[in-house]
Structure formats: structure tokens, C-alpha cells
Scaffold this motif. Structure first.
Motif, PDB file in Angstrom:
ATOM      1  N   LEU A  86      32.475   4.513  38.359  1.00 44.46           N
ATOM      2  CA  LEU A  86      31.801   3.533  37.519  1.00 44.46           C
ATOM      3  C   LEU A  86      31.745   4.077  36.099  1.00 44.46           C
ATOM      4  O   LEU A  86      31.312   5.209  35.883  1.00 44.46           O
ATOM      5  CB  LEU A  86      30.393   3.269  38.057  1.00 44.46           C
ATOM      6  CG  LEU A  86      29.462   2.402  37.202  1.00 44.46           C
ATOM      7  CD1 LEU A  86      29.973   0.971  37.124  1.00 44.46           C
ATOM      8  CD2 LEU A  86      28.043   2.440  37.763  1.00 44.46           C
ATOM      9  N   VAL A 155      29.769   8.348  38.666  1.00 49.29           N
ATOM     10  CA  VAL A 155      29.485   7.589  37.449  1.00 49.29           C
ATOM     11  C   VAL A 155      29.804   8.434  36.228  1.00 49.29           C
ATOM     12  O   VAL A 155      29.402   9.592  36.133  1.00 49.29           O
ATOM     13  CB  VAL A 155      27.998   7.160  37.384  1.00 49.29           C
ATOM     14  CG1 VAL A 155      27.757   6.300  36.143  1.00 49.29           C
ATOM     15  CG2 VAL A 155      27.598   6.395  38.641  1.00 49.29           C
ATOM     16  N   SER A 157      29.179   8.099  32.173  1.00 48.09           N
ATOM     17  CA  SER A 157      28.376   7.305  31.242  1.00 48.09           C
ATOM     18  C   SER A 157      28.315   8.002  29.893  1.00 48.09           C
ATOM     19  O   SER A 157      28.356   9.224  29.799  1.00 48.09           O
ATOM     20  CB  SER A 157      26.962   7.126  31.797  1.00 48.09           C
ATOM     21  OG  SER A 157      26.337   8.395  32.003  1.00 48.09           O
ATOM     22  N   ALA A 165      22.863   5.012  33.793  1.00 46.99           N
ATOM     23  CA  ALA A 165      23.390   5.808  34.898  1.00 46.99           C
ATOM     24  C   ALA A 165      22.306   6.657  35.532  1.00 46.99           C
ATOM     25  O   ALA A 165      22.228   6.801  36.761  1.00 46.99           O
ATOM     26  CB  ALA A 165      24.531   6.694  34.406  1.00 46.99           C
ATOM     27  N   ILE A 176      25.106   7.251  44.563  1.00 49.19           N
ATOM     28  CA  ILE A 176      25.805   8.103  43.593  1.00 49.19           C
ATOM     29  C   ILE A 176      26.087   9.480  44.176  1.00 49.19           C
ATOM     30  O   ILE A 176      25.189  10.173  44.643  1.00 49.19           O
ATOM     31  CB  ILE A 176      24.975   8.258  42.303  1.00 49.19           C
ATOM     32  CG1 ILE A 176      24.561   6.884  41.762  1.00 49.19           C
ATOM     33  CG2 ILE A 176      25.763   9.044  41.267  1.00 49.19           C
ATOM     34  CD1 ILE A 176      25.722   5.987  41.446  1.00 49.19           C
TER      35      ILE A 176
END
Length: 331
Positions: A86, A155, A157, A165, A176
Motif C-alpha cells: 500500500l 505499507v 507512506s 499509515a 499490516i
């Protein structure tokens, strides 16, 4: 039979690209010019780049609240041997503009999920909540609608995206696996956040959400350490076309972030975390990156020399290599 399926797949892909190009050009030319023409043209070419060279496709997700629509770019062909990543952007444009230098390389190693955060790009909600928690809740809802399960997601970010995040990692820890935070003021007290913003003069709306070409130049100068002199040669009438839409909503998001005091147990997350920081960051100085690393026991810090706040723009290859090594490395 297999070769015929391949031909059909290729034809469908190029027909899809042709339709997207045709639609975008029509949208540019005949939409009453209610949105700057240069932005429309640039956005069209960025979309084609994502489609053709990065194997990404646009998806719009309506959440169950009946008020919220999220726009994602996701990998067109998800592969089971690639982890899901992500990517959460910060202020200064939507996901396409911020990640243009990274998606090609990262799409070769990951199944990508790249949303426009709420009120950026094509994501929008009628909900009046402007908190980071609302951003996080919307992203999680969108991911679940896209079939992204628990425990199979990392993730990456940057800046404002780092706050989002972090909230996801804390509230939905089962989702996560690993977390990358780049140049983000996560864990700042309210006073620290206000102090850093005041160093540059003006209020948050003038710095993070420019209303004119002068403020846009200021934002870029604050964010970047190299490669910014060209802006002095760009005419104001061109820069004015890059002023954000949904400006009031973006200002409200930033004010909510700056005026909120973090809870005492803010640093209570368990995910393995990589923190990346430019040593010339003028938005969130390096000392705050070191402080964040000290407060996260399962974290490491990478400092990039002569790089400012916009690591994704100034050092995308180095950042990509760090992300790939960290996420694909040992658990």
C-alpha cells in the motif's frame, strides 16, 4: 488455445488503453474548461504511463457508508509470489503526481494498491470528519472491498501519508506486516507541529495548500533541497493551473492534524518499521526522525545525505531500493 487466450488478452488491454486515451482527450477538450487544461493533459499522460508501463489500472470503490468514494490504482495482474504494498502519499498533488518516479520499479516487485487519500485526486466524501482516523478507516474499508486480506500487506507512506499509515498499523495491527515511514512528523506534539510550520511564515493553508503561484513556489522550496530553480522560470499562469481543488477540505485536514494532541501511548505499535529521512528536511527536521526511531523499538533509520523533505522526488531510486530490500528481506 493458450496462444489464442494471450492474443485476446493483449487485444482487450490495448482496446482498454485506447478507450481511456479517447475518453481523456474528449474530457480535456469538451468539459467547458472547468478544470485547467494543462492539468487535464498531464493527468491523461500520467494515466497512460500507469496503464502501459506499470501494469496498473484505475478502480473506484464505494464504501458502505454511502457517502465515501475512494479512487485507487492497483496492479492489473496480482501475482501470488509478490507481497502486497500500500502506497500512501502526502500533500502536494494526488497519488499519480507523487509516485510517478517510483511506480515502475515497485510494480515489478509488489502487487500495488495506490489510493488517492480523501479529498485528494478523485477520492471524495460527504462526511464532515477531517481526522486522520477517518482517512485510515476509509483506506481500510477500500482495501477490504478490494480483497486485501489480513497480514499480507506492507505499507510505504510519506509525510501526511505517514500519519495515516501509523493509524492503520495501530488500530488494525492484524492487517499490516511491515511499515515504511518517510519524512513524516508522526508522534509530534501539537506544539512541535505548530513550531515547525511557523518557521516558514504564514498559516498552514498558505504552506500546505497553496492558493497562488507564490505559495506554490514556497511549498516546493520548503520541501526540496535540490532541483527547484526551474520554478523561477515557470510563468505564473502555468503554475496557477496546479493550485489544488477541494482546497477548503485540504486545509481542514491539515488544521485537524496540526491542532490535535497525540495520546500518551501513541508509540505502541509492534510492526517492523523502516524510517527514511533526508538530512536536509526543512519540514520535519532529522532530529524528529531520530526521536521517532528511539520510540519505536522494532525500527531502523536510514538517513539520506543532501536530501530534503521530498525524498520520493529527490531520491526515488534509492528510496525504492530501501523499500524493496526492507519488505522482501527477512521477517
Amino acid at each position: 488455445m493458450a496462444s489464442m487466450k494471450l492474443v485476446v488478452h493483449i487485444l482487450r488491454r490495448y482496446i482498454s488503453i485506447a478507450i481511456t486515451l479517447f475518453y481523456s482527450l474528449i474530457w480535456c477538450l469538451f468539459d467547458n474548461f472547468d478544470y485547467p487544461i494543462l492539468i487535464k493533459l498531464a493527468d491523461t499522460f500520467l494515466s497512460l504511463y500507469f496503464l502501459i508501463f506499470c501494469d496498473l489500472r484505475p478502480v473506484t470503490v464505494d464504501l458502505n457508508d454511502g457517502e465515501t468514494t475512494l479512487h485507487f490504482w492497483i496492479s492489473g495482474h496480482r501475482k501470488t509470489n509478490r507481497p502486497n504494498l500500500l502506497m500512501l502519499h502526502g500533500y502536494g498533488g494526488n497519488s499519480k503526481w507523487q509516485f510517478i518516479h517510483q511506480v515502475s520499479d515497485l510494480s515489478k516487485s509488489f502487487n500495488l494498491f495506490i489510493p488517492d487519500l480523501m479529498f485528494f485526486g478523485k477520492s471524495y466524501s460527504k462526511n464532515t470528519d477531517r481526522s486522520v482516523e477517518f482517512q485510515a478507516r476509509s483506506i481500510v474499508g477500500g482495501l477490504k472491498r478490494l480483497g486485501c486480506g489480513e497480514g499480507d500487506l506492507s505499507v510505504y507512506s510519506i509525510s501526511y501519508g505517514g500519519f495515516v499509515a501509523y493509524r492503520i498499523a495501530k488500530i488494525w495491527p492484524e492487517m499490516i506486516e511491515k511499515l515504511v515511514i518517510v519524512s513524516s512528523g508522526v508522534g509530534f506534539t501539537q506544539q512541535q507541529k505548530m513550531t515547525e510550520m511557523k518557521k516558514h511564515g504564514g498559516d498552514v493553508s498558505e504552506i500546505l495548500v497553496p492558493s497562488n503561484p507564490r505559495d506554490l513556489r514556497l511549498l516546493v522550496r520548503v520541501s526540496m533541497n535540490t532541483g527547484i530553480r526551474f520554478l523561477d522560470w515557470v510563468p505564473d499562469f502555468i503554475l496557477s493551473q496546479f493550485i489544488a481543488t477541494n482546497r477548503q477540505e485540504l486545509v481542514d485536514l491539515a488544521k485537524n492534524l496540526l491542532e490535535r494532541e497525540e495520546e500518551p501511548d501513541f508509540f505502541a505499535i509492534s510492526q517492523k518499521t523502516l524510517i527514511v529521512w533526508g538530512d536536509k528536511d526543512n519540514v520535519f527536521p532529522l532530529e524528529h526522525g531520530r526521536r521517532l526511531q528511539r520510540n519505536l523499538p522494532n525500527s531502523s533509520l536510514e538517513v539520506l545525505k543532501e536530501i530534503g523533505h521530498g525524498v520520493n522526488i529527490e531520491a526515488p531510486t534509492t528510496l525504492n531500493n530501501l523499500i524493496i530490500s526492507f519488505v522482501l528481506g527477512a521477517p
